[in-house]
Design an enzyme around this catalytic site. Structure first.
Site, PDB file in Angstrom:
ATOM      1  N   GLU A 197       0.815  -1.217   0.000  1.00  0.00           N
ATOM      2  CA  GLU A 197       0.000   0.000   0.000  1.00  0.00           C
ATOM      3  C   GLU A 197       0.850   1.269   0.000  1.00  0.00           C
ATOM      4  O   GLU A 197       0.510   2.248  -0.657  1.00  0.00           O
ATOM      5  CB  GLU A 197      -0.905  -0.020   1.234  1.00  0.00           C
ATOM      6  CG  GLU A 197      -1.944   1.079   1.276  1.00  0.00           C
ATOM      7  CD  GLU A 197      -2.824   0.931   2.516  1.00  0.00           C
ATOM      8  OE1 GLU A 197      -3.244   1.964   3.040  1.00  0.00           O
ATOM      9  OE2 GLU A 197      -3.068  -0.210   2.940  1.00  0.00           O
ATOM     10  N   ASP A 198       1.984   1.263   0.737  1.00  0.00           N
ATOM     11  CA  ASP A 198       2.726   2.507   0.986  1.00  0.00           C
ATOM     12  C   ASP A 198       4.107   2.579   0.341  1.00  0.00           C
ATOM     13  O   ASP A 198       4.769   3.610   0.441  1.00  0.00           O
ATOM     14  CB  ASP A 198       2.896   2.705   2.505  1.00  0.00           C
ATOM     15  CG  ASP A 198       1.569   2.908   3.213  1.00  0.00           C
ATOM     16  OD1 ASP A 198       0.593   3.301   2.547  1.00  0.00           O
ATOM     17  OD2 ASP A 198       1.501   2.672   4.439  1.00  0.00           O
TER      18      ASP A 198
END
Length: 734
Positions: free
Chosen positions: A105-106
């Site tokens: 996600e990051d």
């Protein structure tokens, strides 16, 4: 597997590179990694601990240079999440997934790259927890709902996904103080509405209670502080009394030859707060209840302890629950009883085995089994959790959109169980307030869709009757029956609600397609030979232009009033606009109304048109055609949209019942309502509703809603009523 990391005094070398960690945080990072590996080393194999340490360094490199709002390196968060799961003794794949849960996600790393380093199982866990950040949503609610739907789908494949998500949320709640107040409230509300109930549904009560208390502290910080101070003040006085209770119970059990652990049990703040709110009780009445927990070796001893407790203190009638014989939905087992203690003080006692106690605290995490070659069924609690997830998957297939699915899940997450029996003696578990319709859908969707009645304890009962524990319920079905939209007003289970909505939407779509086809055919009359003679390529290009998946979607939009048939017809006509068969009056022929079109043709309640009345139709977006009488007072307000009006007429032979409203002024005499009902019955009509209002001491106004076939039938009813000596004035409303 890449080369192992090396540690020297002031740096960590991973894959030949120094990890980007500030010197100020380096010792703290080493300490946290060593602490995690030490906890995991108590139950994992050495090579598995090495893989875990490798995941620590991979996550450190992936999140290098990123800091949390608290100012500490971001890697401290996944380390804390993994530590929470290690304390519950999860397998090494779950711990690696926890360490890497934010990487997809990051960071630039993909699921495939994680799979190469740590295997497909870990990659699937990380992907299941990751949010859908690449998709644009219309609102935060829609984004939240779609992300939850993705998470539940991943949970169904592997329960460990939700374990990582719950641990992630727990650490976020512990460190929520660094966020802005509005963000804290939003996250706290989401925790209380979704994550804490999920933890409870999976039997992880220790985690649920901490999530609830943290949620309360951030959502209502002042109330939390007041409650916390009040509990602290009273705890000192209570400690001595609880100690005396424990000693007396322990002594009595020893006299009976029973070996047991007796301990006081304190209520958590969210539980106190909820009881004060829902039961409208002051703090002293909620907290003035002493609770003890008695843990023994086996289930037989639990019942012996129950007998000893009931001989020591008198039980309060109706406050005994046997969750050992009938476990809760999450696998929770225990005996619950409430007793009159010393000086009449209530005592809540929970009696369970050691195994039941572990299950009550950690639920599906107890005795975790994910071994190669096993059947993968896991413990009894895991089987129940998977059964619940299968129901959720069935709901999400029936839900029309992610937001509707999320609302259904919320309904399903707050059960207060009722246990009823089928005629064969099988136990069906339902939430409190569930009705016979909920029971029917709990058996099977087809049973719910075709139910017409129910027998409760062998007596006929309305379908909306709330059920109670211990009742035997039998469902009466008819193959030709179908769900009633009114059921949505009283069903309480998410499965029943989702199934009814799914059926009605499917039914409405079919009806909308048929109506849309009739409207479009009518608009095309005189310009072409009909839909069948239009080029297929022309229809396909129009569908693509409107970004629809099929021509049926276009017809459904027309039938529901989302698109105007006349405008679609113009797009489908020949480009030169000429046609020798064109008749200027052909397309103005009225649409014939049968009265049996279903949900896409409705009749205005403002004027309640009947066959024989002059009528006009209004295309209402999302509802289809609403038919009004041509002199209805509401028509004037709609005149500003002339393209929405459509000429309609009744078919020559209409075979259906319609509602008609009458207002009748009568002399206020004993038995006048019975006289009115008899007169209406004599005309072969039925009273749907009847209401009265007294105008003065001598006159009463009766409001009637009748079922009649047409205008002529209503006229017979009116003539019959006007012959009554009590009748003063009679008018048709609308």
């Amino acid at each position: 597997m890449s080369a192992p990391a090396r540690e020297v005094r002031n740096e960590i070398i991973y894959q030949g590179r120094k990890l980007a960690v500030d010197d100020d945080w380096l010792d703290d990072l080493r300490l946290r990694i060593d602490d995690l590996c030490a906890i995991a080393g108590e139950y994992l194999e050495p090579d598995q601990v090495d893989q875990l340490r490798e995941a620590c360094y991979f996550a450190t490199e992936a999140h290098a240079g990123v800091y949390r709002k608290s100012g500490e390196p971001y890697i401290f968060h996944p380390l804390a999440v993994a530590r929470i799961l290690a304390n519950v003794r999860f397998d090494h794949e779950t711990l690696q997934g926890a360490l890497l849960h934010d990487v997809i996600e990051d960071t630039p790393y993909s699921k495939e790259q994680i799979g190469v380093h740590f295997g497909p199982e870990v990659a699937n866990l990380v992907d299941g927890v990751s949010k859908l950040t690449q998709i644009q949503f219309n609102s935060k609610l829609e984004a939240q709902a779609e992300n939850f739907r993705k998470m539940f789908l991943a949970m169904a494949k592997d329960l460990r996904v939700i374990m990582i998500k719950l641990a992630d949320r727990l650490h976020n709640m512990r460190t929520l103080g660094a966020m802005r107040p509005e963000s804290r409230r939003r996250i706290a509300r989401e925790t209380l509405e979704i994550y804490a109930p999920i933890a409870g549904r999976l039997g992880m009560n220790h985690l649920r209670q901490e999530l609830e208390d943290l949620g309360l502290s951030h959502l209502h910080p002042l109330r939390f502080q007041i409650l916390q101070d009040a509990v602290r003040k009273m705890s000192g006085n209570r400690r001595e009394i609880v100690g005396q209770l424990e000693a007396r119970i322990q002594s009595r059990l020893e006299d009976e030859g029973i070996t047991a652990r007796v301990m006081g049990r304190s209520k958590h703040l969210w539980g106190i707060y909820q009881k004060m709110r829902h039961k409208r009780l002051p703090f002293k009445e909620v907290y003035d209840v002493y609770a003890v927990r008695i843990i023994v070796e086996n289930a037989d001893t639990c019942y012996r302890v129950l007998g000893a407790m009931h001989s020591l203190y008198k039980p309060i009638m109706g406050r005994f629950k046997d969750y050992i014989a009938i476990p809760k939905a999450n696998g929770y087992q225990s005996l619950h009883t409430v007793l009159f203690g010393p000086n009449g003080v209530p005592i809540e006692a929970q009696i369970r085995t050691e195994e039941m106690h572990v299950m009550a605290e950690v639920g599906v995490a107890a005795h975790w089994r994910y071994k190669s070659g096993s059947d993968g069924q896991g413990s009894h609690a895991q089987q129940r959790a998977r059964e619940w997830l299968r129901k959720l998957l069935d709901m999400q297939r029936r839900a029309g959109n992610p937001v509707e699915f999320l609302e259904s899940v919320k309904v399903d997450l707050f059960p207060d169980e009722v246990y009823v029996f089928t005629p064969r003696g099988e136990i069906i578990e339902l939430p409190r307030g569930a009705t016979a319709v909920d029971f029917a859908y709990a058996i099977h969707s087809d049973v719910g869709n075709t139910c017409v009645g129910a027998k409760v304890d062998r007596r006929l009962a309305p379908l909306r009757t709330p059920l109670s524990t211990g009742q035997t319920v039998e469902v009466i079905i008819t193959p030709t029956a179908r769900p009633n939209p009114a059921w949505l007003n009283f069903v309480v289970t998410a499965k029943a609600r989702a199934s009814i909505r799914h059926y009605l939407k499917h039914l409405q779509r079919e009806e909308a397609i048929l109506l849309g086809k009739r409207l479009l055919e009518k608009a095309l009359i005189g310009h072409t030979g009909g839909l069948g003679e239009l080029p297929t390529e022309h229809l396909r290009s129009l569908v693509q232009e409107f970004n629809l998946s099929s021509f049926d979607d276009l017809l459904a939009d027309i039938g529901l009033g989302n698109r105007v048939a006349a405008l679609i017809a113009k797009r489908l006509m020949p480009e030169d606009g000429t046609d020798e068969t064109t008749s200027p009056d052909a397309s103005t022929q009225p649409l014939l109304i049968k009265g049996t079109e279903g949900t896409v043709v409705s009749f205005g309640k403002c004027c309640r048109p009947l066959p024989g009345d002059a009528i006009i139709g209004y295309l209402n977006t999302g509802r289809g055609i609403v038919v009004h009488r041509d002199h209805c007072k509401n028509i004037a307000g709609y005149r500003k949209n002339p393209d929405k009006w459509i000429e309609v007429e009744w078919e020559p032979h209409v075979n259906a019942d319609f509602g008609a409203e009458l207002r009748l002024d009568v002399v206020n005499r004993r038995g006048v309502l019975a006289t009115i009902a008899a007169a209406i019955s004599a005309t072969d009509s039925n009273i749907e509703t009847i209401n009265t209002s007294e105008r003065d001491g001598n006159t009463t106004t009766v409001h009637l809603l009748l079922n009649v076939r047409d205008r002529a039938h209503l006229a017979r009813v009116i003539r019959q009523l006007r012959t009554l000596p009590e009748a003063l004035k009679l008018v048709r409303r609308g």
